[in-house]
Design an enzyme around this catalytic site. Structure first.
Site, PDB file in Angstrom:
ATOM      1  N   GLY A  36      46.047  32.047  26.332  1.00 16.54           N
ATOM      2  CA  GLY A  36      45.644  33.057  27.300  1.00 16.54           C
ATOM      3  C   GLY A  36      46.224  32.783  28.665  1.00 16.54           C
ATOM      4  O   GLY A  36      46.728  31.701  28.934  1.00 16.54           O
ATOM      5  N   GLY A  68      45.220  33.757  32.835  1.00 12.73           N
ATOM      6  CA  GLY A  68      44.259  34.406  33.719  1.00 12.73           C
ATOM      7  C   GLY A  68      44.684  34.285  35.154  1.00 12.73           C
ATOM      8  O   GLY A  68      45.781  33.827  35.451  1.00 12.73           O
ATOM      9  N   GLY A 103      45.427  30.578  36.028  1.00 12.73           N
ATOM     10  CA  GLY A 103      46.413  29.766  35.344  1.00 12.73           C
ATOM     11  C   GLY A 103      46.472  30.088  33.865  1.00 12.73           C
ATOM     12  O   GLY A 103      45.884  31.057  33.393  1.00 12.73           O
ATOM     13  N   VAL A 138      46.083  29.109  29.739  1.00 11.99           N
ATOM     14  CA  VAL A 138      45.165  28.342  28.902  1.00 11.99           C
ATOM     15  C   VAL A 138      45.860  27.938  27.593  1.00 11.99           C
ATOM     16  O   VAL A 138      46.542  28.754  26.977  1.00 11.99           O
ATOM     17  CB  VAL A 138      43.901  29.165  28.569  1.00 11.99           C
ATOM     18  CG1 VAL A 138      42.869  28.290  27.889  1.00 11.99           C
ATOM     19  CG2 VAL A 138      43.336  29.805  29.813  1.00 11.99           C
ATOM     20  N   LYS A 186      42.865  24.501  30.561  1.00 12.45           N
ATOM     21  CA  LYS A 186      43.354  25.481  31.527  1.00 12.45           C
ATOM     22  C   LYS A 186      44.160  24.760  32.577  1.00 12.45           C
ATOM     23  O   LYS A 186      43.680  23.835  33.229  1.00 12.45           O
ATOM     24  CB  LYS A 186      42.166  26.213  32.150  1.00 12.45           C
ATOM     25  CG  LYS A 186      42.565  27.075  33.319  1.00 12.45           C
ATOM     26  CD  LYS A 186      41.478  28.052  33.677  1.00 12.45           C
ATOM     27  CE  LYS A 186      41.303  29.095  32.611  1.00 12.45           C
ATOM     28  NZ  LYS A 186      40.878  30.389  33.118  1.00 12.45           N
ATOM     29  N   ASP A 214      35.008  37.579  39.751  1.00 11.69           N
ATOM     30  CA  ASP A 214      35.998  38.209  38.881  1.00 11.69           C
ATOM     31  C   ASP A 214      35.392  38.495  37.503  1.00 11.69           C
ATOM     32  O   ASP A 214      35.923  38.072  36.478  1.00 11.69           O
ATOM     33  CB  ASP A 214      37.239  37.316  38.771  1.00 11.69           C
ATOM     34  CG  ASP A 214      38.475  38.102  38.296  1.00 11.69           C
ATOM     35  OD1 ASP A 214      38.402  39.347  38.247  1.00 11.69           O
ATOM     36  OD2 ASP A 214      39.491  37.472  37.974  1.00 11.69           O
TER      37      ASP A 214
END
Ligand code: NAG
Ligand code: NAG
Ligand code: NAG
Ligand code: NAG
Ligand code: NAG
Ligand code: NAG
Ligand code: NAG
Ligand code: NAG
Ligand code: NAG
Length: 802
Positions: A524, A526, A529, A531, A546, A641
């Site tokens: 992932g 985000g 940063g 993951v 992460k 967020d």
């Protein structure tokens, strides 16, 4: 005068004059010279303004040589002032003996050390330059400055090359307004922590866009928490707060007409100066000072005379009492201060059992507290009942943690903890019944029993009683022991999870490089940063690693502290942090691995759809997680967020919130909590754009938007749908108004009453005015159906007010 005379004498003409005529021509010269002098003096003073108070690029100040930039009259100074064991940059009254700071730059930052320099750089930026390390921006102007000035009004301004003001401290007020500064709609003042600490404290004064000037506790900007207002809601959408040089505080509307005088003209002799400040104790006061060297600031007007009025002065579960006009915080019986040294932080039950998960009613008892009123936050209330019936009602309801009983009209209100805004009242008509674990309430009984046992033993020794009697005593002792064991068990249960020790592991970069197989398995990406999946070698545990980008190197201690705060959170709806790495320039976080991906996958990928019931459960999971972050963990965390990408799904289909606590680590923009927009477009609350402080209500807004997405299984903004459906929040609102909610969940069997409840909650959460949005506690009660939900206002621009 002597030197001028000499100059005249030395003039070439004077040299050739005879002694007789010496006086006359020289007299003429003298007069001429005096005239010139006067003229030059006049010219000088008009010139003096730019010369003395215009600051050119390249100018600098240092705490070392105690320098500052003065306004023309010398009234105000801009520069370093002593703060804690270092220095801050700010503006103060220079002509007043008692240091009175009216503005502070980056007020939440720690003090500067002695070796920094404040510089208007040649490129035109106002910065603080440490000996080594990153410079700190003091002014966030959109253009570069070609000069600066400390004005006599107390406003420090930056100009561009055509002398237009491009940045001014008046646009970023802290806790004080000065004559000439008007507080514009949406602007606010926030109190200091204390008289000597200028960090943002507990209280807010905001000029609302509905025309009302209102005071709130900063962590609870909602209608119920307002503790003072000018009662001018509805006076127009452009009402401003003004202070004039005569000491009148008043509100003006868009056409510059008087809406209301808050104070009348002050009658202070001489030529006093004024300031209006929201003080650390939450009261808004107008002060005057008459420059007499022995004078101090004197209070001309206060928003309240009762120092217990500011709500939230005492923390949760505690109440405020006036002792000799000073406010004191106290805990109810059965509760202890969270921190003995800081009594205003509130109280917690000294013993905790969750009644709803352990169905043993006999473990509870009640303490009574008279004459204290709390925030009316009841989830249920009864009328015309006796006190005992009220107590019985709360006893039987496992959700009830306290009941407030009104003697005069026999009303009984059931509440959950934490209780807020407690204040002593004098009528004696209110009784608070606090449900307490029985082990505590029965402490006295246990002691009595102990004594009785001792007494029996003594009687045996003295009277040599029969064997039968001894047996009875033995049985008694055994019974007592088993009871003690029972108490201990209960106590252990109570402590479970509360004192759980936090063991965050610290990893080296190489360890994590190995664990993630050199960062190949990306799962992932985000805001903070990328993951990666990894396996921690010693316990073969799969983790998510992460790798943070864009975070500031604000020092290892800071980073560790943030990690500790995140590590201390334990909740079933939060993704657990297991460890971190702070190694050279590398910052990594290690989380439990959530194999089922994010909520976004579940909602927006057609093959993964979750059914209606499942989605309702997810909404509640998320609400509980956010509530924990806002109100139950040790340091309040605003997520900033909230969106489906940041909600992860565990094996059992429960939702867990990820990435919380990280917003603080991002690059700090100069006015941190004000302008650095941290959220994601489509989810961010309007106050991010409006120069209002960001509070937990920003998360409530994002939660509301996401709630709509979960209900409708679509994104908040979509392009390939009919135009009037493109913005989800607007479409939901339209459907609600037209009574056509079924359109939102086409081809799906849903319970209409539940759908309506969800939509109403979402509409409340997405109100423009943060104070109109409910707290997460209230959101949960509304989602659960424990409380009735009032109809949301029928215009999203409608602003409710106290
Ligand atoms: C104070 O120190 C700064 C920075 O070192 C320097 O630029 C400035 O001229 C000094 N001011 C005085 C009055 O010495
Ligand atoms: C000011 O108060 C804040 C919050 O209570 C605290 O973190 C900070 O260390 C204090 N600063 C000084 C200089 O006392
Ligand atoms: C200075 O700022 C004003 C107002 O923002 C703008 O109109 C003007 O063009 C700017 N002047 C220069 C030289 O950039
Ligand atoms: C202050 O009061 C004086 C005398 O009453 C008056 O002349 C002046 O206009 C007032 N100033 C303002 C800003 O109202
Ligand atoms: C300002 O207030 C005046 C008098 O109270 C009122 O007549 C006027 O309409 C208001 N202006 C606006 C723009 O609301
Ligand atoms: C609000 O009113 C002030 C004057 O009272 C004016 O300068 C400003 O432009 C107005 N703002 C809006 C958005 O109408
Ligand atoms: C408001 O205050 C000003 C200045 O003190 C005064 O001249 C005016 O009459 C007051 N207006 C009202 C409505 O009280
Ligand atoms: C002025 O008042 C403040 C608070 O009201 C007080 O702390 C201070 O000691 C006073 N200073 C003098 C010089 O009286
Ligand atoms: C009982 O009285 C209190 C205050 O006197 C009031 O707040 C409350 O609403 C009343 N309750 C009922 C049921 O009338």
């Amino acid at each position: 005068m002597h030197s001028y005379y000499r100059m005249v004498c030395l003039s070439p003409e004077g040299d050739t004059q005879g002694s007789e005529s010496f006086y006359q021509p020289n007299m003429a010269f003298m007069i001429l010279f005096l005239l010139l002098l006067c003229l030059s003096f006049i010219l000088n003073t008009t010139n003096a303004q730019p010369r003395n108070s215009i600051i050119r690029p390249g100018s600098s100040l240092s705490p070392n040589n105690n320098s500052y930039w003065l306004s023309e009259s010398g009234q105000f100074a801009f520069g370093f002032y002593r703060y804690g064991n270092g220095f801050s940059v700010g503006i103060w009254f220079e002509k007043i003996q008692q240091k009175t700071v009216v503005w502070t730059a980056n007020r939440d930052d720690p003090p500067f050390s002695r070796d920094v320099t404040l510089l208007l750089s040649t490129e035109g930026r106002l910065i603080v330059q440490p000996k080594q390390g990153q410079e700190i921006l003091i002014a966030s102007a959109s253009q570069l400055a070609s000069s600066a000035s400390m004005l006599d009004s107390g406003n420090f301004v930056l100009f561009n090359s055509s002398s237009a003001i491009i940045w001014q401290t008046f646009d970023f007020p802290t806790d004080t307004i000065l004559p000439g500064k008007r507080l514009l709609p949406g602007q606010s003042l926030v109190s200091d922590v204390s008289e000597t600490n200028h960090t943002r404290g507990k209280f807010l004064l905001v000029m609302q866009t509905d025309g009302n000037l209102v005071q709130y506790p900063l962590d609870s900007i909602e209608r119920e928490a307002a503790y003072w207002n000018t009662e001018t809601a509805g006076a127009g959408d452009n009402v401003t707060l003004n202070l004039d040089s005569n000491g009148t505080l008043y509100l003006l509307n868009a056409t510059a007409l008087l809406v209301k005088n808050i104070t009348e003209k002050a009658s202070v002799s001489g030529k006093p100066i004024y300031r209006a400040t929201i003080d650390a104790d939450g009261i808004f006061r107008l002060y005057s000072h008459s420059f007499n060297p022995f004078d101090n600031w004197s209070i001309q007007w206060s928003s309240s005379e009762n120092k217990c009025d500011p709500k939230g002065f005492c923390g949760v579960n505690s109440y405020c009492t006036l002792m000799d006009r000073d406010p004191v915080c106290q805990c109810p019986p059965g509760f202890n201060f969270i921190d003995q040294g800081q009594k205003d932080l509130g109280c917690h039950k000294n013993y905790n059992v969750d009644a709803c998960t352990r169905k043993s009613e006999q473990m509870f008892d009640f303490y009574e507290l008279t004459s204290v009123i709390w925030e009316d936050d009841a989830y249920s209330s009864l009328s015309s009942v006796a006190k005992d019936a009220c107590r019985e009602e709360c006893f039987r309801d496992c959700n009830c943690e306290a009941a407030v009983y009104q003697i005069e009209n026999q009303s009984c209100k059931k509440l959950k903890l934490p209780l807020r805004f407690g204040e002593r009242e004098l009528s004696g008509q209110v009784i608070t019944l606090l449900k307490i674990g029985a082990a505590l309430a029965r402490g006295g009984e246990r002691k009595q029993r102990e004594l009785r046992v001792d007494f029996l033993i003594i009687s045996i020794a003295l009277a040599c009683l029969t064997l039968a009697f001894t047996v009875i005593v033995a049985v008694g002792v055994l019974k007592y022991r088993s009871r003690v064991r029972e108490y201990k068990r209960v106590l252990n249960v109570g402590n479970n999870g509360v004192v759980e020790d936090v063991t965050l592991r610290s990893f080296t970069f190489d360890e994590l490089k190995g664990a993630s197989n050199n960062f190949v398995d990306e799962i992932g990406k985000g805001a903070y940063g990328t993951v990666f999946r990894g396996v921690i070698s010693n316990d073969k545990r799969i983790v998510a690693i992460k790798r943070l980008e864009k975070v500031v190197a604000e020092g290892e201690r800071n980073f560790r502290n943030e990690m500790k705060a995140i590590g201390k959170t334990h909740h079933k709806n939060l993704v657990q942090l297991l460890g971190y790495c702070y190694d050279g320039t590398n910052r990594l976080l290690v989380y439990e691995y959530m194999r089922n991906g994010s909520l976004a996958d579940f909602l927006f990928k057609s093959n993964l759809k979750v059914n209606w019931e499942g989605r309702i459960a997810i909404i509640l999971n998320i609400a509980r997680g956010i509530f924990y972050l806002h109100e139950e963990c040790e340091t309040q965390i605003i997520h900033c967020d909230i969106k489906p990408e940041n909600i992860l799904m565990d094996d059992k289909g429960s939702a867990k919130i990820a990435d919380f606590g990280l917003a603080k680590l991002l690059m700090p923009n100069q006015t941190k909590t004000y302008t650095g927009i941290r959220g994601t477009r489509g989810y961010v609350a309007p106050e991010w754009h409006r120069n209002l402080p960001i509070t937990v209500k920003a998360d409530v807004y994002s939660f509301g938007i996401m709630l709509f997405e979960i209900i409708c299984c679509r994104r908040s903004v979509e392009a390939d749908v009919p135009e009037d459906e493109a913005v989800l929040a607007h479409w939901v609102y339209d459907c609600f108004k037209a009574n056509e909610l079924e359109k939102l969940v086409q081809n799906e069997e849903v319970e209409m009453s539940k759908l309506e409840r969800m939509v109403k909650v979402g509409l409340w959460c997405t109100q423009d005015e943060p104070s109109s949005r409910p707290s997460m506690k209230k959101v949960i009660l509304m989602l659960e159906g424990t409380v009735n939900i009032p109809d949301p206002p029928l215009l999203s621009s409608f602003v409710s007010s106290p």
